[in-house]
Design an enzyme around this catalytic site. Sequence first.
Site, PDB file in Angstrom:
ATOM      1  N   ASN A  89     -13.496  -0.501  18.081  1.00  0.00           N
ATOM      2  CA  ASN A  89     -13.030  -0.261  19.453  1.00  0.00           C
ATOM      3  C   ASN A  89     -13.904   0.628  20.316  1.00  0.00           C
ATOM      4  OD1 ASN A  89     -10.385  -1.671  19.344  1.00  0.00           O
ATOM      5  ND2 ASN A  89     -10.026  -0.206  17.694  1.00  0.00           N
ATOM      6  N   ASN A 118       0.884  -1.166   0.000  1.00  0.00           N
ATOM      7  CA  ASN A 118       0.000   0.000   0.000  1.00  0.00           C
ATOM      8  C   ASN A 118       0.928   1.224   0.000  1.00  0.00           C
ATOM      9  OD1 ASN A 118      -1.780   2.037   0.517  1.00  0.00           O
ATOM     10  ND2 ASN A 118      -2.718   1.078   2.311  1.00  0.00           N
ATOM     11  N   ARG A 125     -12.315  15.228   7.909  1.00  0.00           N
ATOM     12  CA  ARG A 125     -13.116  15.650   6.748  1.00  0.00           C
ATOM     13  C   ARG A 125     -14.546  15.966   7.170  1.00  0.00           C
ATOM     14  NH1 ARG A 125     -11.420  10.459   3.883  1.00  0.00           N
ATOM     15  NH2 ARG A 125      -9.296  10.892   3.208  1.00  0.00           N
ATOM     16  N   HIS A 181     -12.870   2.687   0.156  1.00  0.00           N
ATOM     17  CA  HIS A 181     -12.831   1.648   1.207  1.00  0.00           C
ATOM     18  C   HIS A 181     -13.485   0.349   0.713  1.00  0.00           C
ATOM     19  CE1 HIS A 181     -12.937   4.927   4.607  1.00  0.00           C
ATOM     20  NE2 HIS A 181     -11.686   4.582   4.337  1.00  0.00           N
ATOM     21  N   ARG A 206      -2.494  -2.106  -3.518  1.00  0.00           N
ATOM     22  CA  ARG A 206      -3.711  -1.329  -3.318  1.00  0.00           C
ATOM     23  C   ARG A 206      -3.652  -0.119  -4.244  1.00  0.00           C
ATOM     24  NH1 ARG A 206      -5.117   3.002   1.068  1.00  0.00           N
ATOM     25  NH2 ARG A 206      -7.326   3.246   0.632  1.00  0.00           N
ATOM     26  N   VAL A 256     -12.437   3.058  14.910  1.00  0.00           N
ATOM     27  CA  VAL A 256     -13.504   3.520  15.806  1.00  0.00           C
ATOM     28  C   VAL A 256     -14.582   2.437  15.932  1.00  0.00           C
ATOM     29  CG1 VAL A 256     -15.285   5.286  16.187  1.00  0.00           C
ATOM     30  CG2 VAL A 256     -13.069   5.933  15.192  1.00  0.00           C
ATOM     31  N   GLY A 257     -15.011   1.892  14.814  1.00  0.00           N
ATOM     32  CA  GLY A 257     -16.092   0.907  14.808  1.00  0.00           C
ATOM     33  C   GLY A 257     -15.765  -0.336  15.612  1.00  0.00           C
ATOM     34  N   GLU A 308      -8.071  -5.439   5.200  1.00  0.00           N
ATOM     35  CA  GLU A 308      -7.958  -5.103   3.781  1.00  0.00           C
ATOM     36  C   GLU A 308      -6.785  -5.829   3.128  1.00  0.00           C
ATOM     37  OE1 GLU A 308      -8.481  -0.980   5.330  1.00  0.00           O
ATOM     38  OE2 GLU A 308      -9.108  -0.578   3.278  1.00  0.00           O
ATOM     39  N   MET A 328     -10.781   9.539  18.237  1.00  0.00           N
ATOM     40  CA  MET A 328     -12.073   9.350  18.912  1.00  0.00           C
ATOM     41  C   MET A 328     -11.898   8.988  20.389  1.00  0.00           C
ATOM     42  SD  MET A 328     -15.256   9.726  18.606  1.00  0.00           S
ATOM     43  CE  MET A 328     -15.675   9.915  16.872  1.00  0.00           C
ATOM     44  N   ARG A 329     -10.781   8.326  20.744  1.00  0.00           N
ATOM     45  CA  ARG A 329     -10.542   8.017  22.162  1.00  0.00           C
ATOM     46  C   ARG A 329     -10.501   9.300  22.984  1.00  0.00           C
ATOM     47  NH1 ARG A 329      -5.853   4.032  20.373  1.00  0.00           N
ATOM     48  NH2 ARG A 329      -5.764   5.708  18.876  1.00  0.00           N
ATOM     49  N   HIS A 357     -17.804   1.510   8.154  1.00  0.00           N
ATOM     50  CA  HIS A 357     -16.337   1.524   8.275  1.00  0.00           C
ATOM     51  C   HIS A 357     -15.952   2.859   8.909  1.00  0.00           C
ATOM     52  CE1 HIS A 357     -12.110   0.793   6.699  1.00  0.00           C
ATOM     53  NE2 HIS A 357     -12.095   2.077   7.026  1.00  0.00           N
ATOM     54  N   LEU A 358     -15.656   2.811  10.203  1.00  0.00           N
ATOM     55  CA  LEU A 358     -15.387   4.052  10.935  1.00  0.00           C
ATOM     56  C   LEU A 358     -13.927   4.070  11.387  1.00  0.00           C
ATOM     57  CD1 LEU A 358     -18.621   3.938  13.176  1.00  0.00           C
ATOM     58  CD2 LEU A 358     -18.357   4.929  10.889  1.00  0.00           C
TER      59      LEU A 358
HETATM   60  P1  ADP Z   1      -7.344   4.778   9.103  1.00  0.00           P
HETATM   61  O1  ADP Z   1      -6.953   3.453   8.462  1.00  0.00           O
HETATM   62  O2  ADP Z   1      -8.514   5.436   8.480  1.00  0.00           O
HETATM   63  O3  ADP Z   1      -6.213   5.696   9.396  1.00  0.00           O
HETATM   64  P2  ADP Z   1      -8.102   3.204  11.455  1.00  0.00           P
HETATM   65  O4  ADP Z   1      -9.163   2.304  10.945  1.00  0.00           O
HETATM   66  O5  ADP Z   1      -6.818   2.613  11.872  1.00  0.00           O
HETATM   67  O6  ADP Z   1      -7.896   4.452  10.509  1.00  0.00           O
HETATM   68  O7  ADP Z   1      -8.722   4.018  12.685  1.00  0.00           O
HETATM   69  C1  ADP Z   1      -7.985   5.000  13.327  1.00  0.00           C
HETATM   70  C2  ADP Z   1      -8.872   5.674  14.327  1.00  0.00           C
HETATM   71  O8  ADP Z   1      -9.394   4.698  15.250  1.00  0.00           O
HETATM   72  C3  ADP Z   1      -8.135   6.681  15.198  1.00  0.00           C
HETATM   73  O9  ADP Z   1      -8.355   7.970  14.683  1.00  0.00           O
HETATM   74  C4  ADP Z   1      -8.790   6.541  16.551  1.00  0.00           C
HETATM   75  O10 ADP Z   1      -9.614   7.648  16.754  1.00  0.00           O
HETATM   76  C5  ADP Z   1      -9.694   5.346  16.458  1.00  0.00           C
HETATM   77  N1  ADP Z   1      -9.553   4.422  17.584  1.00  0.00           N
HETATM   78  C6  ADP Z   1      -8.602   3.489  17.784  1.00  0.00           C
HETATM   79  N2  ADP Z   1      -8.817   2.873  18.973  1.00  0.00           N
HETATM   80  C7  ADP Z   1      -9.918   3.441  19.518  1.00  0.00           C
HETATM   81  C8  ADP Z   1     -10.651   3.250  20.740  1.00  0.00           C
HETATM   82  N3  ADP Z   1     -10.277   2.350  21.633  1.00  0.00           N
HETATM   83  N4  ADP Z   1     -11.729   4.029  20.958  1.00  0.00           N
HETATM   84  C9  ADP Z   1     -12.103   4.942  20.049  1.00  0.00           C
HETATM   85  N5  ADP Z   1     -11.468   5.168  18.908  1.00  0.00           N
HETATM   86  C10 ADP Z   1     -10.384   4.422  18.635  1.00  0.00           C
END
Ligand code: ADP
Length: 402
Positions: free
Chosen positions: A336, A11, A243, A182, A93, A333-334, A386, A285-286, A210-211
């Site tokens: 975790n 990727n 975004r 995605h 990718r 996010v989704g 992925e 998001m944490r 997909h969050l």
């Molecule tokens: P991308 O591939 O789009 O960069 P990811 O799918 O790896 O992103 O997700 C990254 C995001 O996941 C981070 O911005 C973070 O906010 C969120 N994240 C990771 N762990 C947690 C958690 N325990 N609680 C809430 N959000 C989380």
Amino acid sequence: MSGATRVLVLNSGSSSVKYQLVDMADGRRLAAGLVERIGEHSGRLVHTPVRGERRERNTAFPDHAAALKAVSEELAADGTGLDSRELAAVGHRVVHGGTRFTEPTLITDEVLDEVRALVPLAPLHNPANVTGIEVARTLRPDLPQVAVFDTAFHATLPEYAARYALERTTADRYAVRRYGFHGTSHQYVSRATAALLCRRPAEVNVIVLHLGNGASASAVAGGVCVETSMGLTPLEGLVMGTRTGDLDPAVILHLHRVGGLSVDEIDDLLNRRSGVLGLCGDNDMREVVRRRAGGDPDAVLAFEVYIHRLRKYLGAYCAVLGRVDAVAFTAGVGENSAAVRAAATTGLEGLGISVDAALNELPTSGPRLISPAYSRVAVAVVPTDEELEIARQTFALVRRSA
Ligand code: ADP
């Protein structure tokens, strides 16, 4: 065809390369890694073999060729470098396949030219993807290389979902339509959700959320994607880390005419300085959830805006599908955030959607159901993969073409 079963998944970003080595004999991941800050005066390679210690190189990687050479050396140290006979293919990718690429595609000079021709649709991503392909082909010209497109799974969108209500001649002249992104994740997760329900993909209708830092939703009917929230670019749809997601398009005109912002400034504002970050100063998001729990009003509002948009899409996709069998949460996010999953689904019993609070809070990993047994719609947490999906599609194509 040789008995080689290993696939290297690449990727390539503008200044980074993420990679994974997967053995398709059993779908096992053998190694994963990342090269960062390519082209800068100090770069970093982190290599994590499944067996053995994580290794790190802190040195300059002047270009993608240097980075990929170093990756190959690290992989060779574990037994499967880029020159290995155990390697069946490289899977790349590629972000934008336009309307031309709707399937994984064996890379030839002509295919590479067509991917280059799509650069205007993805000016940040496709050039880096092309560079990664060129370098990998130079290092191992005899090895099949496959492009797997982020847009491909959405190629099945009905024309009425892919079209903007924009004057047709102009839209067609500039290839303006909804492509979606995605896709590899939506495809993997919708299938894994069917498997979790012990059903075949063709038998179930799934809404995938997909969050991650980027975020998108899709409606998948019997394994076929019929709607998705991202459009011409990944900017449309859900509120994301940085975004805006959906916006009245006239906001852009207003910012230009009244605010005097240039096109590049607006691009930067909408893609990199907005979303949750733009609302409260944090895009993780944490951190947002932690600040919200402490009553921070900016974090409370950012969370509310994020959740409100998500719920609107969830409701809309119930209407698009008619019958929904499952809602699957995935990505950072989704997978975790129990808080996001709870807020997104509260009060939706009328749509057949409910979540068991205790199951939702369980800190388990792996695909799992979080809805109570009586729920008409299964609500699931399904970790995305992925890279495995790219490896799978790459290997399947190479097998077929052998
Ligand atoms: P991308 O591939 O789009 O960069 P990811 O799918 O790896 O992103 O997700 C990254 C995001 O996941 C981070 O911005 C973070 O906010 C969120 N994240 C990771 N762990 C947690 C958690 N325990 N609680 C809430 N959000 C989380």
